[in-house]
Structure formats: C-alpha cells, structure tokens
Design a protein around this motif. Structure first.
Motif, short mmCIF file in Angstrom:
data_model
loop_
_atom_site.label_atom_id
_atom_site.label_comp_id
_atom_site.label_asym_id
_atom_site.label_seq_id
_atom_site.Cartn_x
_atom_site.Cartn_y
_atom_site.Cartn_z
N ASN A 44 3.79 -8.83 -1.99
CA ASN A 44 3.13 -8.26 -3.16
C ASN A 44 2.26 -9.28 -3.87
N HIS A 86 12.06 -0.58 -13.78
CA HIS A 86 11.65 0.43 -12.81
C HIS A 86 12.75 0.72 -11.80
N HIS A 109 7.44 -0.43 -9.27
CA HIS A 109 7.37 -1.71 -9.97
C HIS A 109 6.81 -1.44 -11.36
N TRP A 110 6.33 -2.46 -12.06
CA TRP A 110 5.91 -2.30 -13.45
C TRP A 110 4.93 -1.16 -13.68
N ASP A 169 9.14 -6.51 -13.47
CA ASP A 169 9.34 -6.34 -12.03
C ASP A 169 10.67 -6.98 -11.68
N PHE A 172 10.62 -7.37 -6.36
CA PHE A 172 9.76 -6.19 -6.39
C PHE A 172 8.47 -6.49 -7.15
N GLY A 173 7.46 -5.65 -6.91
CA GLY A 173 6.20 -5.87 -7.59
C GLY A 173 5.68 -7.27 -7.33
N SER A 218 7.78 -5.45 -0.30
CA SER A 218 9.08 -5.90 -0.83
C SER A 218 10.24 -5.38 0.02
#
Length: 293
Positions: free
Chosen positions: A3, A41, A46-47, A67, A71-72, A202
């Motif tokens: 990411n 989230h 994600h965000w 995040d 993730f993100g 992710s």
C-alpha cells in the motif's frame, strides 16, 4: 506492491501523518477540529472507508481515521495482528497524540477492536459507536445457527492460502464487498477498485488478522475470558437488517453485561452502514456524543 507504493486516494481536508507505535508506523488521516473522534475501519478497508462521514462530521469534530497495523498506509509487520495487539496499538497511538479521552467509532473488525479497548481501558473512551459487529456476549444459541455465514473466512484465515487468495484473486474480495451491502448501488466502481487493490497489498495483514482470531479469540471465547469484562463505556451498536455477516440475531443479549448499551437495527441496510447510510450514522454519533456529555 504494498500500500505504501500506491497513490493515496484524495479527500478534501485530509492531513496525513505517520506515528510510530509498538515497532510499527501507523498512518492516520485527520479532518476538522473539536471533539476528538477515533475511527477504526474494518476488513478489507482502510481510512478512506470514512470518506462519506467526513463532510458530515468534520465541522465540530476532530476526526482521526486510523489505518490499523498492516492496512492502508500503515506498516506491515510480521506479527501483532491479534485483537489485543491491535488494541495495544490504539492505546499507544492515543498516548503519542496526547489524547486522554476520545469518542470511538469502529466498523466490522475495527468495532471488534473497539469492544476490546472499551473493556480494557474504559477511562480512555467517552462513548463508542460500533457498526456491524456483535458484542462479546453473543449467546451460543444465536451464534450456532449463523456460523454458516462465516464460510468465506476459510479462504482467508489459513497461512499461505489466505495470502494467495487476497493477493491473486481480487474477484473474491470484490464479491465479498458487493454481497455485503443490501444494494450494489452503495458502491462506486472506483471505490470497489480501491478497496480490492488495498486488500491485495495488505494480504499478509488480512490473513494474519483472521488467523489470530482463530488461534486466540475463539479459544478465549470458549473460556469466557472477555465475557467476564463488563462494558462501562456508553455504547451504541448499529446493525443492518439485511447484514449477511452479522445479522440482527447476533446483536441480542448484551444488556446484562453493560452499563449503557443500546442496539439499533437499520431497516433495509446491510453490512457497511457507513457506506449505505452515512447520514444516519453521523446523526447517531452526534446524538451519542451529546448524551455521553
């Protein structure tokens, strides 16, 4: 591709920064000012999952869209994806940001982390809004008839297999997102593409989080570890009438274990209330904050 290599989706007013906690860099996107609200989230988002809520709440609230680890645009680490570990990350993040007490919002897995946080450190949370997630006291007689709804986890949770599925079978992630809402019109094609690509990037974190739930949280559930912890934070749980993952039956039975727990089922909605009914979610949050004082 990770990411961190991907372009950040644009959202007006976003202030992005990274905070190092417990050996990982967590990414946060902040909006507005005022009452601090931390938003966690679910999978596989994600965000950016909160993009529809941001314009409804940024006036008068400091929205901190986190995040979760891996993730993100947060750093993927080898370990740390169990519920206690993810909640430790958030407590450390609050300390790093100098926030003594916040309002908490969580969806799906983020709401699961939220319940754990409110049980472990209730003094840090003014109120909690949980979206599309069962509380820790769900009755076994309600769970057993609904276990079939979790069939898809078998494709994600196992080491190696789960990572391969998430990384190389994007149609599976897209299918999960589309089937989870009551109406496919809730999604724009661009948003489905964003979250599908994010799940590919992710893949390690996604698989690890599901697997840690299997090896840690399910045994703890049988032992009643977390059921013994009372919920004292004022909490509102919103569920969707047509949620295929967490149906209304799984939201019952928590009152004896909580000081102030309210459950509402939203007619005609599915598993992504923040996507399907953002105005309703925003209004519920404003009311929850006002009542919590």
């Amino acid at each position: 591709m990770t990411n961190s290599d991907r372009p950040m989706p644009p959202l007006e007013g976003a202030a992005h920064r990274w905070v190092t906690v417990r050996g990982a860099q967590l990414h946060i996107a902040e909006f507005g000012s005022g009452e601090p609200v931390v938003l966690l989230h679910g999978f596989p988002q994600h965000w950016y999952a909160w993009r529809a809520l941001v314009p409804l709440l940024a006036d008068g609230h400091r929205l901190i869209c986190v995040d979760l680890r891996g993730f993100g645009w947060s750093e993927q680490t080898e370990r740390g994806y169990d519920t206690d570990g993810l909640s430790d990350d958030i407590l450390a993040l609050l300390d790093a940001l100098g926030l003594d007490r916040v309002t908490l919002v969580g969806h799906n897995w983020g709401a699961g982390v939220g319940f754990r946080l409110c049980q472990r450190a209730p003094e840090r949370f003014r109120a909690f809004l949980a979206l599309n997630m069962a509380h820790p006291w769900t009755r076994h007689r309600d769970v057993l008839p609904n276990l079939w709804r979790m069939w898809f986890t078998a494709f994600i949770e196992y080491p190696v297999l789960g990572r391969l599925v998430l990384r190389h079978w994007p149609a599976f992630t897209r299918y999960l997102l589309r089937r989870a809402v009551a109406s496919p019109a809730a999604w724009r094609d661009a948003d489905l593409a964003e979250f599908t690509e994010a799940a590919q990037a992710s893949a390690h974190a996604g698989q690890a989080m599901f697997w840690q739930y299997v090896v840690r949280d399910i045994p703890a559930g049988f032992r009643g570890t977390h059921r013994r912890r009372r919920l004292t934070v004022p909490t509102l749980v919103l569920g969707g009438e047509h949620d295929p993952v967490i149906p209304p039956a799984l939201l019952r039975g928590g009152d004896p274990n909580a000081d102030d727990l309210t459950v509402r089922v939203v007619p005609g909605a599915g598993h992504h209330l923040h996507e399907e009914r953002p105005e309703l979610v925003a209004e519920a949050l404003r009311k929850l904050i006002a009542e919590a004082g």
